[in-house]
Design a protein around this motif. Sequence first.
Motif, mmCIF file in Angstrom:
data_model
loop_
_atom_site.group_PDB
_atom_site.id
_atom_site.type_symbol
_atom_site.label_atom_id
_atom_site.label_comp_id
_atom_site.label_asym_id
_atom_site.label_seq_id
_atom_site.Cartn_x
_atom_site.Cartn_y
_atom_site.Cartn_z
ATOM 1 N N LEU B 322 0.830 -1.206 0.000
ATOM 2 C CA LEU B 322 0.000 0.000 0.000
ATOM 3 C C LEU B 322 0.868 1.261 0.000
ATOM 4 O O LEU B 322 0.467 2.309 -0.476
ATOM 5 N N LYS B 323 2.064 1.131 0.551
ATOM 6 C CA LYS B 323 2.967 2.281 0.568
ATOM 7 C C LYS B 323 3.684 2.457 -0.764
ATOM 8 O O LYS B 323 4.054 3.562 -1.136
ATOM 9 N N PHE B 324 3.941 1.347 -1.439
ATOM 10 C CA PHE B 324 4.698 1.423 -2.695
ATOM 11 C C PHE B 324 3.818 0.967 -3.854
ATOM 12 O O PHE B 324 4.077 -0.038 -4.501
ATOM 13 N N ARG B 325 2.774 1.727 -4.083
ATOM 14 C CA ARG B 325 1.777 1.321 -5.083
ATOM 15 C C ARG B 325 2.309 1.404 -6.506
ATOM 16 O O ARG B 325 1.785 0.740 -7.402
ATOM 17 N N GLU B 326 3.342 2.192 -6.709
ATOM 18 C CA GLU B 326 3.888 2.331 -8.058
ATOM 19 C C GLU B 326 4.435 0.989 -8.565
ATOM 20 O O GLU B 326 4.624 0.789 -9.748
ATOM 21 N N TYR B 327 4.664 0.077 -7.647
ATOM 22 C CA TYR B 327 5.210 -1.227 -7.985
ATOM 23 C C TYR B 327 4.158 -2.123 -8.650
ATOM 24 O O TYR B 327 4.467 -3.122 -9.278
ATOM 25 N N PHE B 328 2.887 -1.730 -8.500
ATOM 26 C CA PHE B 328 1.789 -2.589 -8.956
ATOM 27 C C PHE B 328 0.979 -1.899 -10.056
ATOM 28 O O PHE B 328 1.063 -0.688 -10.202
ATOM 29 N N GLU B 338 10.782 -12.490 -8.312
ATOM 30 C CA GLU B 338 10.934 -11.472 -7.266
ATOM 31 C C GLU B 338 9.723 -10.543 -7.229
ATOM 32 O O GLU B 338 9.245 -10.174 -6.168
ATOM 33 N N GLN B 339 9.243 -10.192 -8.425
ATOM 34 C CA GLN B 339 8.075 -9.303 -8.478
ATOM 35 C C GLN B 339 6.826 -9.999 -7.957
ATOM 36 O O GLN B 339 6.048 -9.410 -7.212
ATOM 37 N N LEU B 340 6.652 -11.264 -8.347
ATOM 38 C CA LEU B 340 5.466 -11.999 -7.905
ATOM 39 C C LEU B 340 5.457 -12.171 -6.391
ATOM 40 O O LEU B 340 4.411 -12.115 -5.747
ATOM 41 N N LEU B 341 6.647 -12.360 -5.825
ATOM 42 C CA LEU B 341 6.728 -12.567 -4.381
ATOM 43 C C LEU B 341 6.300 -11.333 -3.596
ATOM 44 O O LEU B 341 6.016 -11.408 -2.410
ATOM 45 N N ARG B 342 6.250 -10.197 -4.279
ATOM 46 C CA ARG B 342 5.846 -8.965 -3.590
ATOM 47 C C ARG B 342 4.339 -8.767 -3.547
ATOM 48 O O ARG B 342 3.846 -7.864 -2.884
ATOM 49 N N VAL B 343 3.603 -9.594 -4.309
ATOM 50 C CA VAL B 343 2.159 -9.398 -4.375
ATOM 51 C C VAL B 343 1.507 -9.891 -3.078
ATOM 52 O O VAL B 343 1.683 -11.046 -2.705
ATOM 53 N N PRO B 344 0.771 -9.020 -2.393
ATOM 54 C CA PRO B 344 0.112 -9.455 -1.155
ATOM 55 C C PRO B 344 -0.834 -10.609 -1.456
ATOM 56 O O PRO B 344 -1.605 -10.546 -2.418
ATOM 57 N N VAL B 373 -5.259 -18.848 -2.149
ATOM 58 C CA VAL B 373 -6.318 -18.968 -1.151
ATOM 59 C C VAL B 373 -7.445 -17.983 -1.439
ATOM 60 O O VAL B 373 -8.611 -18.340 -1.460
ATOM 61 N N SER B 374 -7.082 -16.732 -1.655
ATOM 62 C CA SER B 374 -8.129 -15.739 -1.874
ATOM 63 C C SER B 374 -7.732 -14.792 -2.995
ATOM 64 O O SER B 374 -6.842 -13.962 -2.834
ATOM 65 N N VAL B 375 -8.403 -14.940 -4.132
ATOM 66 C CA VAL B 375 -8.030 -14.108 -5.264
ATOM 67 C C VAL B 375 -8.525 -12.672 -5.068
ATOM 68 O O VAL B 375 -7.974 -11.723 -5.600
ATOM 69 N N ALA B 376 -9.545 -12.510 -4.227
ATOM 70 C CA ALA B 376 -10.092 -11.168 -3.995
ATOM 71 C C ALA B 376 -9.036 -10.228 -3.426
ATOM 72 O O ALA B 376 -8.955 -9.055 -3.773
ATOM 73 N N LYS B 377 -8.202 -10.781 -2.568
ATOM 74 C CA LYS B 377 -7.169 -9.985 -1.915
ATOM 75 C C LYS B 377 -6.057 -9.606 -2.903
ATOM 76 O O LYS B 377 -5.417 -8.568 -2.776
ATOM 77 N N ILE B 378 -5.849 -10.494 -3.874
ATOM 78 C CA ILE B 378 -4.723 -10.321 -4.791
ATOM 79 C C ILE B 378 -5.084 -9.427 -5.969
ATOM 80 O O ILE B 378 -4.258 -8.701 -6.506
ATOM 81 N N ARG B 379 -6.361 -9.499 -6.370
ATOM 82 C CA ARG B 379 -6.847 -8.881 -7.595
ATOM 83 C C ARG B 379 -6.372 -7.439 -7.834
ATOM 84 O O ARG B 379 -5.965 -7.107 -8.937
ATOM 85 N N PRO B 380 -6.432 -6.588 -6.811
ATOM 86 C CA PRO B 380 -6.042 -5.200 -7.084
ATOM 87 C C PRO B 380 -4.578 -5.053 -7.488
ATOM 88 O O PRO B 380 -4.183 -3.993 -7.991
ATOM 89 N N PHE B 381 -3.776 -6.078 -7.263
ATOM 90 C CA PHE B 381 -2.338 -5.920 -7.459
ATOM 91 C C PHE B 381 -1.806 -6.638 -8.697
ATOM 92 O O PHE B 381 -0.615 -6.598 -8.961
ATOM 93 N N ILE B 382 -2.704 -7.355 -9.426
ATOM 94 C CA ILE B 382 -2.186 -8.139 -10.551
ATOM 95 C C ILE B 382 -2.905 -7.826 -11.863
ATOM 96 O O ILE B 382 -4.013 -7.302 -11.863
ATOM 97 N N THR B 384 -3.902 -10.038 -15.397
ATOM 98 C CA THR B 384 -3.901 -11.326 -16.096
ATOM 99 C C THR B 384 -4.467 -11.074 -17.489
ATOM 100 O O THR B 384 -4.831 -9.952 -17.823
ATOM 101 N N SER B 385 -4.554 -12.160 -18.275
ATOM 102 C CA SER B 385 -5.003 -11.966 -19.659
ATOM 103 C C SER B 385 -6.407 -11.375 -19.726
ATOM 104 O O SER B 385 -6.759 -10.697 -20.661
ATOM 105 N N ASP B 386 -7.219 -11.647 -18.688
ATOM 106 C CA ASP B 386 -8.598 -11.156 -18.738
ATOM 107 C C ASP B 386 -8.892 -10.155 -17.620
ATOM 108 O O ASP B 386 -10.042 -9.887 -17.302
ATOM 109 N N TRP B 387 -7.889 -9.663 -16.995
ATOM 110 C CA TRP B 387 -8.133 -8.783 -15.842
ATOM 111 C C TRP B 387 -7.049 -7.721 -15.737
ATOM 112 O O TRP B 387 -5.858 -7.999 -15.855
ATOM 113 N N ARG B 388 -7.508 -6.500 -15.565
ATOM 114 C CA ARG B 388 -6.574 -5.411 -15.291
ATOM 115 C C ARG B 388 -7.264 -4.520 -14.276
ATOM 116 O O ARG B 388 -8.369 -4.059 -14.501
ATOM 117 N N PRO B 389 -6.677 -4.308 -13.136
ATOM 118 C CA PRO B 389 -7.353 -3.464 -12.146
ATOM 119 C C PRO B 389 -7.425 -2.039 -12.675
ATOM 120 O O PRO B 389 -6.415 -1.485 -13.109
#
Lengths: 505, 414
Positions: B322-328, B338-344, B373-382, B384-389
């Motif tokens: 949340l502090k380093f949003r430019e990363y996402f 390394e980048q994937l490991l940063r995704v909450p 476990v929970s894609v809802a938590k991850i969604r804002p940060f990733i 995919t081919s069919d999803w862009r926050p």
Amino acid sequence: MSDANGRCGNPADLFDRRHGVSGSAGVLLPDGPQIDPLKITLDQPDDFDGWREAARELVMAGVPPMGVVWQVAGEDGELFGSEGAAPPSSGQPMFSVPKPFIDMAKAAICHSEPQRFALLYTLLWKLKANRRALEDRADPLVDRLEKLAKEVRRDAHKMHAFVRFREVAEDGTTRFVAFFEPDHHIVRREAGFFVRRFATMRWSILTPELSIHWDPASEILSEGPGANRSQAPDGDPLEDMWRTYYSSIFNPARLKVKAMLKEMPKKYWKNMPETALVAPLIAGARARELEMIERAQAAPRPGGNLEAAWAALREEAMHCTRCDLFRCGTQTVFGEGPLDPRIFFVGEQPGDQEDLAGRPFVGPAGQLFDAALEKAGIDRSTTYVTNAVKHFKFVLRGKKRIHARPDTAEIDACKWWQEQERALIRPPLTVALGATAARSLTGKTVTISKVRDAPLLLADGSECWVTVHPSFLLRIPEEDRRQEERARFVEDLQRIRARSEELAG
Amino acid sequence: MAQLDTREKLGILADAAKYDASCASSGTSKRNSVGGKGIGSTEGMGICHAYAPDGRCISLLKILLTNSCIFDCHYCINRKSSNVRRARFTAQEVVNLTLAFYKRNYIEGLFLSSGIIASSNYTMEQLVEVARSLREDHDFRGYIHLKTIPDADPELVQKAGLYADRVSINVELPTAPGLKRLAPEKSVGQIEGAMAGMKGAIEDGRDAKKKYKSAPSFAPAGQSTQMIVGADAATDSDIVAKASTLYDRFSLRRVYYSAFSPIPDASAVLPLQRPPLMREHRLYQSDWLMRFYGFKPDEVVSAAGDDGMLPLDIDPKLAWALKFREYFPVDVNKATKEQLLRVPGLGTKAVSRILSSRRFRTFTLDDVARLTVSVAKIRPFIVTSDWRPTLLTDKADLKRWIKPEKSQMELFAA
């Protein structure tokens, strides 16, 4: 992958169809009628070798997943044993599968899911076409099988953990017997763990499906029929000892029931001697914690460490960086006074002179405070004086450092020190001088005029009186009002003195 | 005073050990009792044999040899000036208890600590004697963790390492002034000196093992330590920094954090509060970020607030994100490990699964959901081919969006 969910025929349709094996067996059209499904019957619910042998033949003979029905001898009403010979191999060279597939299959086959054999066969079929199919973890079939394997491994892990042996005398020697109810067909698979761990003990593990017995002398592991709990011994003298340990190692100050249930689900409880204690331990936890705190409060003073501990606390505060104010002032201004004071005063924060001197209440407000104390008949040398915020906060105006009021975050950050001082000194009576001190002591914002006449109760049960801060008296411009407020401040202090004498007995 | 029986002693000396956070019984050399005279095995992974209602696992018989102590550390219930009931096991009693519990499959082994009686050397000798007897007299092959006494003779400490799987020396408090105040008879120099000595001995042992197959293994599960959280002024930032230097300087396997907990007959120096359990939990999470997620200590520190404390309501990885949003957002189909490991919300397992599956498919949100476990938590940060926050990561109220619901456990956070 319409067959991913194991659509490999409805066993009811197939019940009375017995097949010889033909080369064209199992040719299916996904939506058409099912012709000649081949029935394979395995000896045991966890018969990996039987499955592997049959599956190998079937794949080589080109039998697609929907052309096979898998079952276990004795299950699904099957009373006639197995006749499920696999089709003759087509003579094609055997293809190899990656090792991770074997590991996963060995685990998944122990699952209680009836479709496990068919699912594995479907994946094997896929692997023949694409040797790396297993690496696609997002494939629903791979995912499903991985989950089955994971559940089996978890069940196995719980068996390692929750089997509880009881010692029984037997022919002049002893045998350790446990009763366990696994969710899946894992007993054969996990026997090795117990052999490796308890190689020199004679033991038996009874489960509803089968029993296993280890004889250390002959080093033979044998199998017997399933058992029920009544066939297992019902106690062991050491269980009382174990329950004593279980209840003593539990810390009632940190109850986390959900965390416990997540790892030790209730279904395992009935065969574990310690779990009977869980309910009473939870019920008594809060009482035990309160008792601990109460006893602590009633406890005698610490040994000769008080002075040293206070000095160390002061030393620690000198390097405090809990809020940004440490960049602001010259030094931390810690409290001072005897460590067994009649009254514990808390002011707001050091001012310009206090910051330079490193001592509280030495500036103009301090002098006014001293004078008021004298009028009220309080000897300052019998009191402890400290501030809610221990660094001087100011704004520069020219060369002058002008006092700035600390904000809530700064008060709350600094509260820790005041709490430590009070915890060490345990004053019978605390006085908050002004709103900042009151906030620090009570955690709430209070209006002084409303709380001035009666004491507040602090968390440790002691009394806190609130009055104004002496610097407020310095800032009143009108002479008559200033005199009036000063007199009122002295009155407050007199009442506080009287109360402290009362408390001292 | 009447003699205490073993059960009464067990009650007292297990109660006294409940403040030790370490419960690990993993990471040692593999062995079993086949062909031996005794019992026991270790297979790499430790086993939690039960859980107490405090949510902590019971893996080892965790007890003190005695709760008598010549020291007067304020945080410790066993300190000299405490009037807690005292007891003392003989070495033989501890050996018998360990074997009897082990045979019934209650435990993985023994965690033995002790108050200091007579002298540091005498106490250390007693601890070593228990381990020696288990290993030599009874051919016990289960797990042994010994708490060593910092200023005991190095030769004794050396012996401890020969019998034990793991040894530990507690740093006790994250700051030197805190240690001075709460444990006046201990010193940072002495504790860290002992850790350094142990590190050297473990390295020597490993070298010898490389050269000679017959060399005895020396503390194969390494050394660990514990610090108390919430009893001194140290902030989370201070603690994270301290832990990371300990990992670096002494090659520790683990640093345990123990929320200071109110103890009966507590010294007046201690705050009488509920322990900050959630704070302890956040520290463990930050520890994981450094050990498994490639976070540097200063990055973890940057997830903390201005007051140097990690947020209690969200985990440190989310706080960092949340502090380093430019990363996402991070593109699941292209990002590096390394980048994937940063995704909450993406754990190490999910990341390795994504990486291995990516060669076969282009990830959709559903594919990600299957591996996490929970894609809802991850969604804002990733992506995919069919999803862009849609600029979700710029939303000011993002935290409220993905913050976990308040749960029962949070009641105990402080």
